[in-house]
Write a protein that holds these residues in place. Sequence first.
Motif, PDB file in Angstrom:
ATOM      1  N   VAL A 128      -0.353   7.212  -7.767  1.00  0.00           N
ATOM      2  CA  VAL A 128      -0.416   8.650  -7.501  1.00  0.00           C
ATOM      3  C   VAL A 128       0.869   9.330  -7.974  1.00  0.00           C
ATOM      4  O   VAL A 128       0.841  10.205  -8.833  1.00  0.00           O
ATOM      5  CB  VAL A 128      -0.653   8.926  -6.002  1.00  0.00           C
ATOM      6  CG1 VAL A 128      -0.634  10.431  -5.716  1.00  0.00           C
ATOM      7  CG2 VAL A 128      -1.982   8.335  -5.558  1.00  0.00           C
ATOM      8  N   THR A 129       2.008   8.925  -7.415  1.00  0.00           N
ATOM      9  CA  THR A 129       3.272   9.522  -7.846  1.00  0.00           C
ATOM     10  C   THR A 129       3.937   8.727  -8.959  1.00  0.00           C
ATOM     11  O   THR A 129       4.994   9.114  -9.455  1.00  0.00           O
ATOM     12  CB  THR A 129       4.253   9.629  -6.657  1.00  0.00           C
ATOM     13  OG1 THR A 129       4.453   8.328  -6.080  1.00  0.00           O
ATOM     14  CG2 THR A 129       3.706  10.564  -5.581  1.00  0.00           C
ATOM     15  N   GLY A 130       3.328   7.630  -9.337  1.00  0.00           N
ATOM     16  CA  GLY A 130       3.873   6.803 -10.405  1.00  0.00           C
ATOM     17  C   GLY A 130       2.909   5.688 -10.751  1.00  0.00           C
ATOM     18  O   GLY A 130       1.756   5.679 -10.307  1.00  0.00           O
ATOM     19  N   ASP A 131       3.375   4.750 -11.556  1.00  0.00           N
ATOM     20  CA  ASP A 131       2.528   3.644 -11.997  1.00  0.00           C
ATOM     21  C   ASP A 131       2.124   2.752 -10.822  1.00  0.00           C
ATOM     22  O   ASP A 131       2.801   2.697  -9.793  1.00  0.00           O
ATOM     23  CB  ASP A 131       3.263   2.796 -13.042  1.00  0.00           C
ATOM     24  CG  ASP A 131       3.528   3.574 -14.325  1.00  0.00           C
ATOM     25  OD1 ASP A 131       2.785   4.540 -14.603  1.00  0.00           O
ATOM     26  OD2 ASP A 131       4.488   3.217 -15.035  1.00  0.00           O
ATOM     27  N   VAL A 141      -6.710   3.993  -2.586  1.00  0.00           N
ATOM     28  CA  VAL A 141      -5.966   2.766  -2.372  1.00  0.00           C
ATOM     29  C   VAL A 141      -5.315   2.387  -3.700  1.00  0.00           C
ATOM     30  O   VAL A 141      -6.014   2.167  -4.694  1.00  0.00           O
ATOM     31  CB  VAL A 141      -6.856   1.635  -1.812  1.00  0.00           C
ATOM     32  CG1 VAL A 141      -8.097   1.406  -2.664  1.00  0.00           C
ATOM     33  CG2 VAL A 141      -6.060   0.350  -1.641  1.00  0.00           C
ATOM     34  N   TYR A 142      -3.995   2.396  -3.735  1.00  0.00           N
ATOM     35  CA  TYR A 142      -3.245   2.221  -4.984  1.00  0.00           C
ATOM     36  C   TYR A 142      -3.752   3.198  -6.061  1.00  0.00           C
ATOM     37  O   TYR A 142      -3.834   2.851  -7.237  1.00  0.00           O
ATOM     38  CB  TYR A 142      -3.352   0.780  -5.485  1.00  0.00           C
ATOM     39  CG  TYR A 142      -2.527  -0.206  -4.685  1.00  0.00           C
ATOM     40  CD1 TYR A 142      -1.157  -0.350  -4.901  1.00  0.00           C
ATOM     41  CD2 TYR A 142      -3.116  -1.000  -3.702  1.00  0.00           C
ATOM     42  CE1 TYR A 142      -0.398  -1.254  -4.167  1.00  0.00           C
ATOM     43  CE2 TYR A 142      -2.358  -1.913  -2.957  1.00  0.00           C
ATOM     44  CZ  TYR A 142      -1.005  -2.024  -3.202  1.00  0.00           C
ATOM     45  OH  TYR A 142      -0.257  -2.934  -2.471  1.00  0.00           O
ATOM     46  N   GLY A 143      -4.080   4.414  -5.643  1.00  0.00           N
ATOM     47  CA  GLY A 143      -4.551   5.429  -6.567  1.00  0.00           C
ATOM     48  C   GLY A 143      -6.005   5.293  -6.963  1.00  0.00           C
ATOM     49  O   GLY A 143      -6.518   6.097  -7.740  1.00  0.00           O
ATOM     50  N   PHE A 201       4.131   6.184  -3.834  1.00  0.00           N
ATOM     51  CA  PHE A 201       2.677   6.095  -3.738  1.00  0.00           C
ATOM     52  C   PHE A 201       2.117   5.601  -5.071  1.00  0.00           C
ATOM     53  O   PHE A 201       1.799   6.398  -5.952  1.00  0.00           O
ATOM     54  CB  PHE A 201       2.066   7.455  -3.379  1.00  0.00           C
ATOM     55  CG  PHE A 201       2.515   7.990  -2.051  1.00  0.00           C
ATOM     56  CD1 PHE A 201       2.191   7.329  -0.876  1.00  0.00           C
ATOM     57  CD2 PHE A 201       3.269   9.148  -1.969  1.00  0.00           C
ATOM     58  CE1 PHE A 201       2.604   7.813   0.365  1.00  0.00           C
ATOM     59  CE2 PHE A 201       3.688   9.650  -0.744  1.00  0.00           C
ATOM     60  CZ  PHE A 201       3.352   8.987   0.423  1.00  0.00           C
ATOM     61  N   PRO A 202       2.029   4.281  -5.245  1.00  0.00           N
ATOM     62  CA  PRO A 202       1.601   3.729  -6.535  1.00  0.00           C
ATOM     63  C   PRO A 202       0.220   4.224  -6.940  1.00  0.00           C
ATOM     64  O   PRO A 202      -0.695   4.292  -6.127  1.00  0.00           O
ATOM     65  CB  PRO A 202       1.611   2.217  -6.297  1.00  0.00           C
ATOM     66  CG  PRO A 202       1.576   2.044  -4.817  1.00  0.00           C
ATOM     67  CD  PRO A 202       2.272   3.229  -4.243  1.00  0.00           C
TER      68      PRO A 202
END
Length: 441
Positions: free
Chosen positions: A81-84, A219-221, A78-79
């Motif tokens: 959110v869980t990573g870059d 959306v994309y964090g 989950f870009p």
Amino acid sequence: MKLEIGNFHVKDVVFGETTNYKEGILTINKKEALDYVLEDEHITEADLLIVKPGDKVRLVPVKEAIECRVKVDGTTLFPGVTGDVAPVGNGRTHALKDCSLLVVGKHWGGFQDGLIDMSGEGAKYTYFSQLKNIVLVGDTDEDFEKNEQQKKNKALRWAGHKLAEYIGSCVKDLEPEDIETFELTPVTKRAEDVQKLPSVVFVMQPQSQMEEMGYNDLVYGWDTNHIVPTFMHPNEILDGAMISGSFMPVSSKWATYDFQNNPTIKELYAEHGKTINFLGVIMSNLNVALDQKNRAALFVAQMAKSLGADGAIVSEEGYGNPDADFIACIVALEDAGVKTVGITNECTGRDGESQPLVALDEKADAIVSTGNVSELIELPPMETVIGELESLGRDGLSGGWANDEILGPSVRKDGSIIMENNAMFCGDQICGWSPKTMKEF
């Protein structure tokens, strides 16, 4: 873009010494999984449980549902959110099918949280009763919102997203049982026989009305309150670009699982090149002020027309105020010459006789209904409750109440309940797989 989702069909979920997947059995090392969750200092207590279809179990307050997955190339699930932040929708993703990860509050619920019954009469109201569910039930130190009706539920929801990736990692290097392929060539470079077919676009209206950050879909964090209508490749939605929020009345919500497995997108893919030319997704938004609603509708219509759309499907997450965005979008598309069908639930009151949508227009003449949010549901006591049953009536869940002059409390002394359909977790499935239908009299 070409997305391959490698599927592993889970026949059973058990706890064991190592987290692994073998011959349809998903085994989870409970201690290691909980240790991973508790690395977040805001999680004060947590437990991991397994529930299956037919179990005499009631879960409430349910906050989120996620499909456990992993990106084979090692990028984040989950870009943002869980990573870059990284692009998704291309390459290979492995998914544990026929199961989900549910996030449940140990105590505190709110407007955006709901109920799932795994058996009995209540099981028919939500898709998640059909799945084998890994249940993360916990509490946090977010004392500032425990007594608030609207909660961000950030620590628990984020823990769920991370744990889904952690568990999904066990199939990263395995060979899938089958592979689903989702591929669309660029809109202007499609084969002549495809371009001759009716062109269809899917317009999604995710929850984005809260001006304070932390409640809306991402959306994309990025908080969707910040976006204007945007053209997206459907693979992005299926592959982790979208995260569920924590604002909408729960029966009307799209869980993250619903984004990952959106059945409307999959059906449009199935018809692409056969009966339609599936152009892609216009990710719109839901607004507060009328001028914002009208402006967004104009953006959607212009984009659809520029893409060459002959038809559109519009689906709103929620009801009430968002109905104005929903109808405005349909009207703008019809005015632009794009034949449009809407998917929505209705708020017709407990007697079913109220106006179904806040806003209506004669041009919105093709709408698929996923049911009445205010329908009363009575359910007997359940043998086991995961979470806290009292939260249904105590904490302002969208379909529950502390006391009603006529109906009494939602939660009765014997453990039976009465509530509105509103409180069924993602029960109306506006994303496209609602089991409900209409009767004509």
